[in-house]
Structures are given as structure tokens and as C-alpha cells.
Design an enzyme around this catalytic site. Sequence first.
Site, PDB file in Angstrom:
ATOM      1  N   PHE A 147     -57.648 -39.800   4.424  1.00 46.38           N
ATOM      2  CA  PHE A 147     -57.463 -38.354   4.568  1.00 46.38           C
ATOM      3  C   PHE A 147     -58.799 -37.725   4.939  1.00 46.38           C
ATOM      4  CE2 PHE A 147     -57.274 -33.937   3.330  1.00 46.38           C
ATOM      5  CZ  PHE A 147     -56.081 -33.557   3.917  1.00 46.38           C
ATOM      6  N   ASP A 236     -66.838 -40.453   4.459  1.00 47.29           N
ATOM      7  CA  ASP A 236     -66.266 -39.197   4.009  1.00 47.29           C
ATOM      8  C   ASP A 236     -66.367 -39.178   2.486  1.00 47.29           C
ATOM      9  OD1 ASP A 236     -64.624 -37.182   3.073  1.00 47.29           O
ATOM     10  OD2 ASP A 236     -63.145 -37.394   4.671  1.00 47.29           O
ATOM     11  N   LYS A 265     -65.565 -30.328  -1.331  1.00 46.46           N
ATOM     12  CA  LYS A 265     -64.916 -30.121  -2.637  1.00 46.46           C
ATOM     13  C   LYS A 265     -65.854 -29.711  -3.789  1.00 46.46           C
ATOM     14  CE  LYS A 265     -60.450 -32.297  -2.117  1.00 46.46           C
ATOM     15  NZ  LYS A 265     -60.302 -33.014  -0.864  1.00 46.46           N
TER      16      LYS A 265
HETATM   17  C1  LIG Z   1     -59.914 -32.794   0.601  1.00 44.60           C
HETATM   18  C2  LIG Z   1     -60.483 -33.775   1.568  1.00 44.60           C
HETATM   19  C3  LIG Z   1     -60.818 -33.411   2.888  1.00 44.60           C
HETATM   20  C4  LIG Z   1     -60.519 -32.043   3.437  1.00 44.60           C
HETATM   21  O1  LIG Z   1     -61.251 -31.061   2.803  1.00 44.60           O
HETATM   22  P1  LIG Z   1     -60.882 -29.507   3.064  1.00 44.60           P
HETATM   23  O2  LIG Z   1     -61.960 -28.773   2.326  1.00 44.60           O
HETATM   24  O3  LIG Z   1     -59.521 -29.291   2.500  1.00 44.60           O
HETATM   25  O4  LIG Z   1     -60.917 -29.291   4.525  1.00 44.60           O
HETATM   26  C5  LIG Z   1     -61.422 -34.353   3.694  1.00 44.60           C
HETATM   27  N1  LIG Z   1     -61.670 -35.590   3.251  1.00 44.60           N
HETATM   28  C6  LIG Z   1     -61.365 -35.987   2.002  1.00 44.60           C
HETATM   29  C7  LIG Z   1     -61.681 -37.379   1.564  1.00 44.60           C
HETATM   30  C8  LIG Z   1     -60.746 -35.104   1.120  1.00 44.60           C
HETATM   31  O5  LIG Z   1     -60.413 -35.494  -0.114  1.00 44.60           O
END
Ligand SMILES: *Cc1c(COP(=O)(O)O)cnc(C)c1O
Length: 415
Positions: A147, A236, A265
Site C-alpha cells: 500500500f 515506504d 502518519k
Molecule cells: C497510510 C499509508 C500510505 C498513505 O498515506 P496517506 O497519508 O494516507 O497518503 C502510504 N504508505 C503506507 C505504507 C501507508 O501505511
Amino acid sequence: MSPETVLDNSQATFNPQQFDQYVMSTYGRFPIAIAQGKGCTLWDTDGKSYLDLVAGIATCTLGHAHPTLIKAVTEQIQKLHHVSNLYYIPEQGELAQWLVEHSCADRAFFCNSGAEANEAAIKLARKYAHTVRGIENPVILTAHSSFHGRTLATITATGQPKYQKNFEPLVPGFAYVPYNDITALENAIAQYSEQGIAAILIEPLQGEGGVCPGDLDYFLRLRKICDETGILLIFDEVQVGVGRSGKYWGYENLGVEPDIFTSAKGLAGGIPMGAMLCKEFCQVFTGGDHASTFGGNPLVCRTALAVLQTLEAEDILSNVIARGEQIRKHLRAIAQQFPDTFTEVRGWGLINGLQIHSETDLTSITIVKEAMTQGLLVAPAGPKVLRFVPPLIISAAEVEAGMETLKTVIESVHN
Ligand SMILES: *Cc1c(COP(=O)(O)O)cnc(C)c1O
């Protein structure tokens, strides 16, 4: 603390009809509205209290209404909150220095969300491929069940068709490999090497994909391939970074460093912020290449600094490690007590998942709803995984209480 003594009911009004009429229905929402929080406790608009093991999805690093957060936001907004990146922002420099000194990176770019941080990383990797490696049509490899966000480029990077459906055409230049599979990775490298691979974008631990930690051997191989080929390794760290894994960054659990990584986050504890960091050799952006109106404004930078300095000064990482072990011990006991219902417990620090057996009808949502009824907030990570991502300041007593409630919840949904 009883809710009566803490909940300020004067602002606790909620009108679901108004909400449903005027707000776009992009979320499947649970039918409660949270009015107030303190530490790891939340109160809804009816005054019912909950133990928060969600933390705004791994975001409220210091919990709710933390005095340091309140002080940072209050003092900074009284002084200066926003001026734009037309001018130097001292708080941004200070935050960038903290991040660089506490990570493998040399430089930081600031934005407002995880998706934006990943967009910035994708742009940087593409520019590096074009200008340094002379690749005309670069590919970025990402993982199945990953994700990376909801913008067009990041839903394309996200290796889950459910996020892409009906939003085609997707962004070109992405290909997918199964997570933690060395053979599949080597095959994909061979398949796309002639076209030219700009980067591999991957989570050290897959969060939304079901709380799946990366394999050590796989990540060592990834690093070696990138070293040998010049492919950029992008991590990420949006969900697993900022102390959640028990170390500042998820990659520290795998013994390899990325060339680029992204954060969001938990970075400013729930004040919207994202960052993309990289090593000096791949910092190919020049003036005008990338920008953000809000990115790194004085308010969010001061708040992020308060969060990070608190993590450091109060040694919160030790708490993350201890509370994480405590949670996993309880989850393993639950999995052993209900072997037909649960198969596995996975996680690092305070990001943990309980895998529901694929053969049962039980879904994570059923458990999440029953838990909510019993005053416990947990999050799903897909239909078959329960996710536990509390504030990093959670106490041993709160973990005991939460796990006790969870056992009762599971007993009541079990039959
Ligand atoms: C939540 C998340 C995102 C997206 O973050 P947003 O602030 O909602 O755009 C991207 N990568 C990972 C691993 C995430 O958990």
C-alpha cells in the site's frame, strides 16, 4: 479517569444525517463519533469510553492531548504558522537535521501525506533514472499486497487491484513482484533490465497488506541487487517508521539501508505531514522540480520536532519494545486458545497483526465491531487480519486491560 470528569460535552454534538447528506461517501465508517481523547483513551459523543489501539491508524504517536504536543502547537501558532516555501523556514531546517542525524539519509523534502511523500520519491527516482542512468522509459518495481497511497501514481504503485479498479488508465512504468520472494524478484529484474529499472519501492513491513514483516534474507538480496545494478532502493516507512517498530525506522530491523525513504502518519503525531528523505548521491532535484504549498510549514515542523524530541528524551522506544512483546505474548496465547480461528501473530514493536484462519467465516470487521461495543478500538488490515497499532506511550496496565477485553470479545464472537 471517569468520562464524566474529562469529557467536555459542550462540543459533543453529532448529527449523522447531516454528515451522510453532505460528506462524500468514500469510507465505510463505523457508527460512532469520537469527541475527545486523553492519552490512550477516547470518548464518543455519547460519553462512552474506549481504549485506543488504533491511534488514528498508527498516527497519534504520543496519543491524544499530549501536553508536549499541545504546547508545541499552541506556541507555534501564536508565533507563526505558515509562510510558504518562498522563504527560509528555520523550523524546517531544524527538523531536517534531526531526521538526517537519526537516519541513513542526507536530505529531506517535506509534504503533507504518505501518498505525497511516495509521489516525491517516484519523481526523484524517475529523474535519477533519466538524468544519471540515461534510462528513457524507466520501470519501478513494487510488491503485491503493498500500500502506497491513493493518488494516481500511488494507487498504481500499490499492488492491490481493488484500489485501482475503475480508475484506469493507471500511470505507466510500474511492475509487481510477490513480497519476500527472492526468485520472483530475480526473474523480474531479468525481465525488465533491458527496459531499465529505476527503483524498487517496498515497505520494510507491509501494513495495510496484513502486517507482514520483511524477511531478512530477502531485504539483504534486494540491497545487493540494487548495489550491483544502480537501481534505487526506496522504502515506504509511512506506517512503520517514527519509532513504531521499536527502532526509529523499520529498515533498522532488517539490517539494510534504503537510498530513499518516505515517512508520514506518525511523523507529527497526527498533525498532517509527510517527508521524503534520500542519500546525497541520488538528490537530483533542482530549483522548481518539486514543491508543496503547505509542506514543512512552521506549525507542522515544530510539532514533528516536539514528537521526535519526546521519543528521544523519554526513551519511548524502550516502551515500544516492551509493550510490543507484551501484546504479542497475549495474542499468541489467544491464538493458542482458538487454534481453529487464528493462525499466526506477526509484527515488530507496536505494529502487530493477528491472522484469522482463512477457513473460518469470521472476518476482522466482525471482531472490530464487537470490540467497539466492549470499549476497545482495534483496526482491520484486510478482511482476515486484526491490527494493533496503539499510541507509542501506551502503559503496561493499558495493554493488560486491552488484551483482557480482547479475550472477552473473541469468546463472544467465537460461537
Ligand atoms: C497510510 C499509508 C500510505 C498513505 O498515506 P496517506 O497519508 O494516507 O497518503 C502510504 N504508505 C503506507 C505504507 C501507508 O501505511
